[in-house]
Scaffold this motif. Structure first.
Motif, PDB file in Angstrom:
ATOM      1  N   UNK A  79      51.928  28.241 -11.781  1.00 26.62           N
ATOM      2  CA  UNK A  79      52.393  27.935 -13.141  1.00 26.62           C
ATOM      3  C   UNK A  79      52.301  26.420 -13.317  1.00 26.62           C
ATOM      4  N   UNK A  80      51.447  25.980 -14.226  1.00 25.33           N
ATOM      5  CA  UNK A  80      51.225  24.545 -14.436  1.00 25.33           C
ATOM      6  C   UNK A  80      51.892  24.093 -15.721  1.00 25.33           C
ATOM      7  N   UNK A  81      52.921  23.254 -15.595  1.00 21.66           N
ATOM      8  CA  UNK A  81      53.619  22.717 -16.766  1.00 21.66           C
ATOM      9  C   UNK A  81      53.809  21.207 -16.626  1.00 21.66           C
ATOM     10  N   UNK A  82      52.837  20.537 -15.978  1.00 18.53           N
ATOM     11  CA  UNK A  82      52.937  19.086 -15.842  1.00 18.53           C
ATOM     12  C   UNK A  82      52.276  18.366 -17.008  1.00 18.53           C
ATOM     13  N   UNK A  83      51.313  19.015 -17.669  1.00 22.49           N
ATOM     14  CA  UNK A  83      50.654  18.419 -18.822  1.00 22.49           C
ATOM     15  C   UNK A  83      49.618  17.379 -18.436  1.00 22.49           C
ATOM     16  N   UNK A  84      48.909  16.851 -19.446  1.00 21.87           N
ATOM     17  CA  UNK A  84      47.899  15.838 -19.217  1.00 21.87           C
ATOM     18  C   UNK A  84      46.606  16.412 -18.647  1.00 21.87           C
ATOM     19  N   UNK A  85      45.644  15.536 -18.441  1.00 22.58           N
ATOM     20  CA  UNK A  85      44.333  15.973 -17.970  1.00 22.58           C
ATOM     21  C   UNK A  85      44.274  16.003 -16.446  1.00 22.58           C
ATOM     22  N   UNK A  86      44.559  14.892 -15.822  1.00 21.64           N
ATOM     23  CA  UNK A  86      44.624  14.841 -14.364  1.00 21.64           C
ATOM     24  C   UNK A  86      46.033  14.428 -13.940  1.00 21.64           C
ATOM     25  N   UNK A  87      46.529  15.017 -12.840  1.00 22.71           N
ATOM     26  CA  UNK A  87      45.836  15.868 -11.868  1.00 22.71           C
ATOM     27  C   UNK A  87      45.799  17.361 -12.224  1.00 22.71           C
ATOM     28  N   UNK A  88      46.252  17.721 -13.446  1.00 23.29           N
ATOM     29  CA  UNK A  88      46.358  19.144 -13.785  1.00 23.29           C
ATOM     30  C   UNK A  88      45.027  19.869 -13.639  1.00 23.29           C
ATOM     31  N   UNK A  89      43.948  19.259 -14.137  1.00 21.76           N
ATOM     32  CA  UNK A  89      42.637  19.923 -14.075  1.00 21.76           C
ATOM     33  C   UNK A  89      42.238  20.224 -12.630  1.00 21.76           C
ATOM     34  N   UNK A  90      42.352  19.226 -11.763  1.00 20.87           N
ATOM     35  CA  UNK A  90      41.965  19.417 -10.356  1.00 20.87           C
ATOM     36  C   UNK A  90      42.852  20.442  -9.671  1.00 20.87           C
ATOM     37  N   UNK A  91      44.130  20.417  -9.979  1.00 15.62           N
ATOM     38  CA  UNK A  91      45.048  21.364  -9.349  1.00 15.62           C
ATOM     39  C   UNK A  91      44.751  22.796  -9.780  1.00 15.62           C
ATOM     40  N   UNK A  92      44.419  22.995 -11.053  1.00 18.76           N
ATOM     41  CA  UNK A  92      44.120  24.341 -11.541  1.00 18.76           C
ATOM     42  C   UNK A  92      42.850  24.874 -10.891  1.00 18.76           C
ATOM     43  N   UNK A  93      41.799  24.067 -10.845  1.00 18.63           N
ATOM     44  CA  UNK A  93      40.554  24.549 -10.235  1.00 18.63           C
ATOM     45  C   UNK A  93      40.737  24.790  -8.734  1.00 18.63           C
ATOM     46  N   UNK A  94      41.539  23.959  -8.088  1.00 11.53           N
ATOM     47  CA  UNK A  94      41.825  24.172  -6.660  1.00 11.53           C
ATOM     48  C   UNK A  94      42.598  25.466  -6.454  1.00 11.53           C
ATOM     49  N   UNK A  95      43.517  25.752  -7.353  1.00 12.69           N
ATOM     50  CA  UNK A  95      44.276  27.009  -7.264  1.00 12.69           C
ATOM     51  C   UNK A  95      43.341  28.207  -7.343  1.00 12.69           C
ATOM     52  N   UNK A  96      42.384  28.184  -8.273  1.00 10.01           N
ATOM     53  CA  UNK A  96      41.414  29.282  -8.370  1.00 10.01           C
ATOM     54  C   UNK A  96      40.646  29.441  -7.058  1.00 10.01           C
ATOM     55  N   UNK A  97      40.211  28.325  -6.514  1.00 12.15           N
ATOM     56  CA  UNK A  97      39.413  28.351  -5.288  1.00 12.15           C
ATOM     57  C   UNK A  97      40.170  28.944  -4.105  1.00 12.15           C
TER      58      UNK A  97
END
Length: 430
Positions: A79-97
Motif C-alpha cells: 500500500x503506497x501512500x507516500x505520494x510524489x514521483x520518487x521514490x514512489x515510482x521505484x518502490x512500486x515497480x520493485x514491489x511488482x518485481x
C-alpha cells in the motif's frame, strides 16, 4: 472456507492516510478477513521518521528502508501512500518485481507515469489499484472501468479538490475575497501551508488525466491537461455570476468530441447555473458528474480528501486485490485501446463571460461588437454600467471555439477604448 495463512501487507507511508489505513486494518481485522476469505496482516511500515510515536502500530514493524521492505518476497500487497514521483515510482515497480500487487493513492505519479506502471504490473501478473487517487472515499474509478464498461462515456465533469471548493463556496456564501477565504481554509486545516497544488489546479489536473484515461480508454498524461488556477477569481466575479443565476466552481472537465475522434481534458474556474447538480456541492466536498450513452447522467458525491475517507478507498482496493490474490487472478488493467488523440484547449467549444473596463463614450459598444464579429464569436448578452467617464462592460458569448474566444480577448486588449480586461471566465453546465 477461510484460509488461515494471512495475506501480508506492507505500508509505505504512515502519515494522515497511512495511519488510518493501519488503524482500520487493526480494528476491522475480523470483518476484513471474512470479506476477503483470509486474514490480512500488516507486516511492515516504511517511514522517514522512525522515532515518531505511532499509536496502535507495533514499533517492531517500523523501518526506514522501504526498498528492503518491498523486496522481501513474502509481501502480498504493498500500500503506497507516500505520494510524489520518487521514490514512489521505484518502490512500486520493485514491489511488482518481487511478487506484490500495489494499492496506491498517488495521483501525481499515476497521471505522469500510469502507462508505465500498468505495463510493469501486467508484465509481472500483478494488480495496480488506485481508487483513492482521484476522489477520496467516493467510488468513481471502479464504476468507470467496471460498472460502465459496457457503456460509452462522453463527458466527466467534476469538483475534485475539496480545498478549492471550500474557498469558492466561502466566497460565494459570504462575499469574502479570495485571500480571506484562503486564510480561513488554512486555519481550519482544509488548505496546506503552501496551497499552490490545490489553488493553481495541479491536483485537479492530475485527477482529470486519470479520469479521462479511464473514461475514454485512451492514454492521457498530466501534460495533456489544460490547467488554470483560481487565484484570480474575485468577489466581483461572484456578483456577476449571481446576476446570471450562476455560481463559480473549479472544474475538471473531460470530454469526447462530438464526432468521437478526439478527447480533451481541462481544469479551470467556470460559472455554472444554480440549477446544475454541481452548484449545490458545498464546503470541502467533491462531486463528479458523468454523462454516458446508455446510463445517461450519473453523479457521485462525498468527501474527497482526509485521512478516513481516503483510507476507506484504500481499504476497498485492498480487499479487492486480496480477493484476486486468493483466486489467482488479477483485476482490470489499463484500457487504452481507443488511443484517441488529445486535442488542445483551442479546439474546445465553450462560452465566455468577459468583463471589460472601457471608456464611457459613444461607439465603444459598437467597437467591441465588431471585434467579436471579426473572430466569428456570437454575443449572447451585454450589460453596461457607466460613471464619471468610466464604464464596465460585461459580455456573455454563445458557444464558440476557445481559440476564437482567446483571439477575441487579445484583440479587445488592443482597443484604445478598452482600459483593461477585468475578468475572463468560461460558462459551463448549460
Amino acid at each position: 472456507m477461510m484460509r488461515t495463512r494471512p495475506l501480508k501487507v506492507a505500508l509505505l507511508g504512515c502519515g494522515v492516510v497511512g495511519s488510518e489505513v493501519a488503524r482500520i486494518m487493526t480494528t476491522h481485522a475480523d470483518d476484513l478477513a471474512q470479506r476477503i476469505g483470509a486474514p490480512v496482516e500488516l507486516t511492515g511500515v516504511a517511514v522517514r521518521r522512525p522515532s515518531k510515536v505511532r499509536e496502535g502500530i507495533d514499533p517492531a514493524l517500523v523501518t526506514t528502508d522501504a526498498t528492503a521492505l518491498v523486496k522481501r518476497g513474502d509481501i502480498d500487497v504493498v500500500v503506497e501512500v507516500i505520494g510524489g514521483i520518487e521514490p514512489a515510482r521505484s518502490l512500486i515497480t520493485t514491489a511488482f518485481e518481487h511478487g506484490a500487487s500495489v494499492v496506491s493513492a498517488n495521483k501525481a505519479l499515476l497521471a505522469q507515469d500510469g502507462a508505465a506502471l500498468h505495463a510493469a504490473a501486467g508484465e509481472h501478473g500483478r494488480d495496480l489499484y488506485y481508487e483513492a487517487a482521484v476522489a477520496g472515499a467516493i467510488p468513481l474509478i471502479r464504476p468507470l472501468r467496471e460498472s460502465l464498461a459496457g457503456d460509452k462515456v462522453n463527458r466527466v465533469l467534476g469538483i475534485v479538490n475539496g480545498t478549492t471548493n471550500f474557498i469558492l463556496d466561502k466566497m460565494d456564501s459570504t462575499g469574502a475575497g479570495y485571500q480571506e477565504a484562503l486564510d480561513e481554509a488554512t486555519a481550519l486545516g482544509y488548505a496546506e501551508a503552501d496551497p499552490t497544488a490545490d489553488v493553481e489546479g495541479f491536483d485537479a489536473a492530475a485527477k482529470a488525466a486519470i479520469l479521462a484515461g479511464i473514461a475514454f480508454h485512451t492514454r492521457v498524461r498530466l501534460d495533456d491537461v489544460h490547467r488554470e488556477g483560481m487565484t484570480e477569481v474575485t468577489a466581483a466575479d461572484f456578483r456577476s455570476a449571481k446576476g446570471m443565476g450562476c455560481t463559480i466552481k473549479l472544474l475538471a472537465i473531460c470530454e469526447r468530441a462530438r464526432d468521437g475522434a478526439s478527447v480533451t481534458a481541462r481544469v479551470h474556474p467556470a460559472m455554472i447555473p444554480l440549477s446544475h447538480p454541481l452548484a449545490s456541492v458545498r464546503g470541502a466536498y467533491n462531486a463528479v458528474f458523468v454523462e454516458s450513452d446508455a446510463a445517461g447522467q450519473l453523479m457521485f458525491y462525498g468527501p474527497g480528501a482526509g485521512g478516513s475517507p481516503t483510507a476507506s478507498a484504500v481499504l476497498g482496493d485492498l480487499v479487492a486485490v486480496c480477493r484476486n490474490k486468493l483466486n489467482g487472478t488479477t483485476g482490470p488493467g489499463e484500457s487504452a485501446y481507443a488511443a484517441l488523440p488529445v486535442s488542445p484547449m483551442g479546439d474546445v467549444v465553450t462560452r465566455y463571460h468577459i468583463s471589460l473596463d472601457v471608456a464611457d463614450k459613444p461607439g465603444v459598444l459598437a467597437q467591441v461588437a465588431t471585434v467579436f464579429a471579426e473572430h466569428g464569436v456570437s454575443i449572447d448578452t451585454v450589460r453596461q454600467q457607466g460613471k464619471d467617464g468610466e464604464a464596465s462592460l460585461v459580455v456573455v458569448t454563445h458557444r464558440a471555439l476557445d481559440a476564437a474566444l482567446t483571439g477575441t480577448v487579445e484583440a479587445l486588449r488592443k482597443l484604445d477604448t478598452v482600459r483593461g480586461v477585468a475578468s475572463i471566465m468560461r460558462v459551463e453546465g448549460e
